[in-house]
Design an enzyme around this catalytic site. Structure first.
Site, PDB file in Angstrom:
ATOM      1  N   LYS A  82       0.193  -1.483  -0.075  1.00  0.00           N
ATOM      2  CA  LYS A  82      -0.045   0.269   0.254  1.00  0.00           C
ATOM      3  C   LYS A  82       0.739   1.057   0.285  1.00  0.00           C
ATOM      4  O   LYS A  82       1.760   1.347   0.625  1.00  0.00           O
ATOM      5  CB  LYS A  82      -1.152   0.135   1.261  1.00  0.00           C
ATOM      6  N   SER A 162      -9.220   1.252   3.193  1.00  0.00           N
ATOM      7  CA  SER A 162      -8.563   2.711   2.778  1.00  0.00           C
ATOM      8  C   SER A 162      -7.468   2.030   2.066  1.00  0.00           C
ATOM      9  O   SER A 162      -7.104   2.496   1.108  1.00  0.00           O
ATOM     10  CB  SER A 162      -7.683   3.863   3.073  1.00  0.00           C
ATOM     11  N   SER A 186     -10.144  -0.515   7.688  1.00  0.00           N
ATOM     12  CA  SER A 186      -9.132  -0.483   6.503  1.00  0.00           C
ATOM     13  C   SER A 186      -8.858  -1.736   5.559  1.00  0.00           C
ATOM     14  O   SER A 186      -8.022  -1.351   4.217  1.00  0.00           O
ATOM     15  CB  SER A 186      -8.592   0.843   6.241  1.00  0.00           C
TER      16      SER A 186
END
Length: 499
Positions: A82, A162, A186
């Site tokens: 990420k 996210s 997330s």
């Protein structure tokens, strides 16, 4: 931003990372890495254009072959990271153009450990910009750097956030695994909605150093994979003590190998709390959940129905905590960056967004940033933090586990994904899941695919007590073996009703 991505990938072809790609001997790890790159090229950069991957290393097959030859534990398996976690190869942007030049040339400790274990950092994944903390009206999966991530099961529907790109990339077969981060939902939400395994560890199991922060109380990184075993394998490679992160120094039962015992663990006689009110009101979700409960029962688990209404003060106080810690932790992170001309405070980020409103704030604003920038009452923060952590941990999860004499709590993770709407922002069915108490208290939370509603994946949440990470993973692996539901394959097309 796909053009910039292609240019960066092209530059890497000429870098030392890729220099020995053609000379590397054939190996299963190298072949797997090549297959992952081919899928990214055909499904992320072209075709449905999932926009899950911001940048990747074409030299990954050579690195995979080298790690495999050395006999390292991960043996050259590819991992996407990420883009709020630092890796030395690329900028770490958190999806924001304000950090487009944030080239620190350093690895986060978890990434250094990953490499030491023979993992190959294949590239960076898109995310909800600033991990979805900039605005109440955001659209999950969108960032100014990476654009909109699409769900491989239904490209017109949301990938949640996210860790949007990490979840979508694993579902699409772009890597063996991905690393996501979670403050509240997330990892678990995008894992559930993209039909993959996601594990949010106890806070402190994995270092947060050199990760773009929100909350020192709640932030953690964790694995997103196709199987529970793979999640446990990756967790063992990235977890560890870090002198720069105090939360990692108080772990009582840290393990070197989280896969140990997974294959042998039995649910026979294990008492599991069934969170009935957290199933929500969608009959289709309830039906998928009932099938999972039947599978658990056949595996020998003792199911205990629990009726529970949360103390909503927990959410109010946690929000205060997030805003206060965002202002403080973001400033610490930004001021640690080695580059020049970068923002150094949350105030600077707010000013940048205003100056670049056409690209950064076309779809939604920054009301949470602006509120957080004014959240300076330390006494109120400390009171809110103590309340939130106590309610979520001692008064919710600990009490539920103890009062009902159960080892785990289960519920659907989320409902099915919703249609993406950049104009109006996210829309999802509320009242489903028990993820917030685990996030606020810092307890382990695993989601495992348990079926689908009209081809849209649904995950089963398994939550345990603080530091019971290994036990939760063992329970997840046992459920996975007992699961009878047929899981949907990604269509890479817009959603249509099941035949």
């Amino acid at each position: 931003m796909k053009t910039a991505t292609s240019l960066l990938a092209l530059a890497l072809v000429c870098s030392p990372l890729a220099a020995n790609d053609e000379a590397a001997p054939p190996s299963p790890a190298a072949e797997a890495a090549k297959a992952h790159i081919d899928r990214i090229a055909s499904l992320d950069d072209a075709g449905p254009m999932l926009n899950a991957v911001i940048v990747y290393n074409p030299g990954a097959p050579a690195l995979a072959a080298e790690a495999e030859r050395k006999g390292l534990p991960l043996a050259g398996r590819t991992v996407l990271v990420k883009d709020n976690i630092e890796t030395y190869e690329w900028p770490t942007t958190a999806g924001s153009l304000a950090l487009a030049d944030n080239r620190t040339a350093r690895d986060a400790p978890m990434i250094a450990k990953l490499r030491e274990h023979g993992g190959v950092v294949l590239g960076k994944t898109n995310l909800s910009e600033w991990a979805n903390i900039r605005s109440d009206d955001s659209t999950s999966g969108w960032s100014a750097v990476g654009g909109l991530t699409r769900n491989p099961h239904a490209t017109d529907r949301n990938s949640c956030g996210s860790s949007s790109g990490s979840g979508a990339a694993v579902a699409a077969g772009f890597a063996w695994a991905a690393i996501g981060t979670e403050t509240n939902g997330s990892i678990t939400c995008p894992a559930s909605i993209n039909g993959v395994v996601g594990f949010k560890p106890s806070v402190g199991l994995v270092s947060r150093t050199h990760v773009v922060p929100i909350s020192s109380t709640q932030d953690t990184a964790g694995p997103m994979t196709q199987t529970v075993f793979d999640a446990a394998l990756l967790l063992g490679a990235i977890a560890g003590e870090d002198s720069a992160d105090p939360a990692t120094q108080t772990v009582p039962n840290r393990r070197a190998d989280y896969t140990e015992g997974l294959a042998q663990f039995s649910l026979e006689g294990v008492r599991i709390g069934v969170m009935r009110k957290q199933v929500g009101r969608l009959a289709d979700v309830e039906a998928v959940f009932e099938t999972a409960l039947a599978d658990l029962g056949r595996a020998g688990a003792v199911l205990v129905d629990i009726e529970f209404d949360p103390n909503r003060d927990m959410y109010r106080d946690s929000y205060t905590v997030l805003k206060f810690e965002l202002r403080e932790e973001m400033a610490k992170y930004l001021q640690s960056l080695p580059g020049t001309g970068l923002p150094r405070t949350l105030t600077d980020l707010i000013a940048f967004n205003k100056a670049h409103a056409d690209t950064e704030m076309r779809w939604f604003g920054q009301n949470v940033f602006e509120e957080a920038d004014q959240e300076a009452d330390r006494e109120a923060y400390e009171t809110a933090r103590a309340n939130a952590v106590r309610i979520a941990g001692e008064e919710t999860l600990d009490k539920l586990l103890a009062d009902h004499d159960v080892q785990f709590l289960v519920a659907p993770t989320r409902g099915p994904t919703w249609t993406t709407d950049l104009v109006h922002g996210d829309y999802s069915i509320g009242g489903i899941g028990l993820g917030s108490p685990a996030a606020i208290a810092g307890y382990p939370h695993l989601t495992v695919p348990m079926g689908a509603v009209e081809t849209l994946p649904i995950g089963l949440s398994i939550i345990g007590g603080k530091w019971q990470d290994h036990a939760v993973l063992k329970a997840g692996a046992a459920y996975e073996r007992a699961r009878t539901a047929v899981l949907p394959a990604p269509s890479f097309k817009p959603w249509r009703p099941a035949d």
